[in-house]
Enzyme design. Structure first.
Site, PDB file in Angstrom:
ATOM      1  N   THR A 126       0.795  -1.302   0.012  1.00 32.20           N
ATOM      2  CA  THR A 126      -0.069   0.053  -0.126  1.00 32.20           C
ATOM      3  C   THR A 126       1.011   1.260   0.123  1.00 32.20           C
ATOM      4  OG1 THR A 126      -1.534   1.409   1.365  1.00 32.20           O
ATOM      5  CG2 THR A 126      -0.186  -0.331   2.438  1.00 32.20           C
ATOM      6  N   ASP A 127       0.241   2.410  -0.733  1.00 33.34           N
ATOM      7  CA  ASP A 127       1.199   3.728  -0.374  1.00 33.34           C
ATOM      8  C   ASP A 127       1.294   4.167   1.126  1.00 33.34           C
ATOM      9  OD1 ASP A 127      -1.543   4.234   0.008  1.00 33.34           O
ATOM     10  OD2 ASP A 127      -1.741   6.018  -1.448  1.00 33.34           O
ATOM     11  N   GLU A 128       0.348   3.449   1.887  1.00 30.64           N
ATOM     12  CA  GLU A 128       0.404   4.009   3.234  1.00 30.64           C
ATOM     13  C   GLU A 128       1.773   3.630   4.099  1.00 30.64           C
ATOM     14  OE1 GLU A 128      -3.186   3.621   5.567  1.00 30.64           O
ATOM     15  OE2 GLU A 128      -4.234   3.545   3.700  1.00 30.64           O
ATOM     16  N   TYR A 151      -1.454  -0.401  11.252  1.00 22.81           N
ATOM     17  CA  TYR A 151      -1.816  -1.062   9.764  1.00 22.81           C
ATOM     18  C   TYR A 151      -0.612  -0.928   8.801  1.00 22.81           C
ATOM     19  CZ  TYR A 151      -3.225  -1.326   4.881  1.00 22.81           C
ATOM     20  OH  TYR A 151      -3.266  -1.853   3.521  1.00 22.81           O
ATOM     21  N   LYS A 155       2.292  -3.399   7.256  1.00 27.15           N
ATOM     22  CA  LYS A 155       2.546  -3.555   5.853  1.00 27.15           C
ATOM     23  C   LYS A 155       3.938  -3.141   5.569  1.00 27.15           C
ATOM     24  CE  LYS A 155      -0.282  -4.506   3.199  1.00 27.15           C
ATOM     25  NZ  LYS A 155      -0.684  -5.893   2.468  1.00 27.15           N
TER      26      LYS A 155
END
Ligand code: NAD
Ligand code: TYD
Length: 337
Positions: A126-128, A151, A155
């Protein structure tokens, strides 16, 4: 015949990917391992569970024996790891399971991919993992990882394990880092389907803080075509960012949903902000666009209209989800907020 080991294929993006592969790639079979958490739903695969090119297995990616059995039974070419705990708000309440599935589960899969010398391990990230942006600039593949929520931290940890396996041994991997997805089968804990469901029921729409946070929205089927490109044409041991080049504030999105459903803006309610809320995500997708020739095909206006129509025509699917367990989740997250 190519055989893919897809994990998390009963969730939102995974099920869209499995359906795309079965519909469009007749030379590919899918073994789909999903533990069917609250977010996993076999209804997402209705009409596809009997497909002879699809084998569904209910089980946990952390279960090394089960993973080993699956790999012994099927001649797997590549793993595509979608399985994850995926909701930031839940990770702020109960982070432990995020470490179990997102980190330890990924490690279990990496070990077997290496042992069996699989052609490719594709980690759906994810870009997060890059953290939060100010008003200017974009995440590139060179942006340092700086995750802000449990989260995104889990990741990022998984991404680093994947890279470590590629660096230390000869595991061939790709990591994809995509922006926010939306579209059919999205679980209504995430903003877009939650707001659609509330608006349909004339319930307040809970906008966190000032609602001026920015996300870069991508229609889920465009994410799936990007993953296919990476799997089949991506350079080994490379990260690809994937984005929609479609930045919107949360308020803009919520107002568009209300407008399309013919509901009043007075349903909007500003509620206490998420702790540590990332302000802005924006992706630079030029690498996948120039190297692999991928680009998004669905505009936001078209995608949101298709998404709303899908929820209107799948009220049974939505109704079954928002009854039962979802009620207590909603109460816990939003009551008195
Ligand atoms: P989701 O929560 O809808 O689906 C996750 C699936 O994984 C569910 O079917 C669940 O049952 C399964 N699962 C969870 N724990 C498992 C375990 N231990 N073993 C086996 N299966 C398990 O999530 P999603 O939105 O479809 O996201 C899929 C992947 O894409 C995730 O890795 C997520 O981090 C990533 N991603 C999501 C977005 C987004 O906007 N939703 C954007 C970028 C990346
Ligand atoms: P979400 O769909 O949870 O995705 P992410 O946090 O992974 O980007 O949230 C999208 C944006 O919407 C984010 O800025 C948080 C905000 N949001 C709300 O304002 N209200 C809500 O009820 C939810 C779930 C999210």
């Amino acid at each position: 015949m190519r055989t893919l080991f897809v994990t998390g294929g009963a969730g939102f993006i995974g099920s869209n990917f499995v359906r795309m592969v079965l519909d469009e790639h007749a030379d590919t079979t899918v073994v789909n391992l999903d533990s069917l958490t609250y977010a996993g739903n076999l209804e997402n695969l209705k009409g596809y569970t009997d497909n002879p090119r699809h084998t569904f297995v209910k089980g946990d990616i952390c279960d090394a024996r089960l993973v080993e059995q699956i790999v012994q039974r099927h001649n797997i070419d590549a793993i595509i790891n979608f399985a994850a705990e995926s909701h930031v708000d839940r990770s702020l309440v109960e982070p432990g399971v995020f470490i179990e599935t997102n980190v330890k589960g990924t490690l279990t899969l990496l070990k077997i991919a290496l042992e069996k010398k699989m052609e490719r391990f594709v980690q759906i990230s994810t870009d997060e993992v890059y953290g939060s942006l100010g008003p200017e600039g974009y995440f590139t593949e060179q942006t340092p990882l700086s995750p802000n929520s449990p989260y995104s931290a889990s990741k990022a940890a998984a991404d680093m394990l994947v890279q470590a396996y590629g660096h230390s041994w000869d595991l061939r991997y790709n990591i994809t880092r995509c922006s926010n997805n939306y579209g059919p089968y999205h679980f209504p804990e995430k903003m877009i389907p939650l707001m659609i469901n509330n608006a349909l029921n004339d319930k307040e729409l809970p906008v966190y803080g000032d609602g001026l946070q920015v996300r870069d929205w991508l229609y889920v089927q465009d994410h799936c075509t990007a993953i296919w490109k990476v799997l089949t044409e991506g350079r080994p041991n490379t990260v690809y960012n994937i984005g929609g080049n479609n930045e919107k504030t949360n308020l803009e999105v919520v107002r568009l949903i209300l407008e399309r459903l013919g509901k009043p803006d007075t349903l909007i309610r500003h509620v206490t902000d998420r702790p540590g809320h990332d302000r802005r995500y924006a992706i630079d997708s030029s690498k996948i666009m120039t190297e692999l020739g991928w680009k998004p095909s669905v505009s936001f206006e078209e995608g949101i209209a298709k998404t709303i129509d899908w929820y209107l025509s799948h009220s049974d699917w939505l109704g079954r989800i928002v009854s039962g367990q979802y009620q207590s989740y909603y109460e816990q997250m939003y009551a008195g907020r």
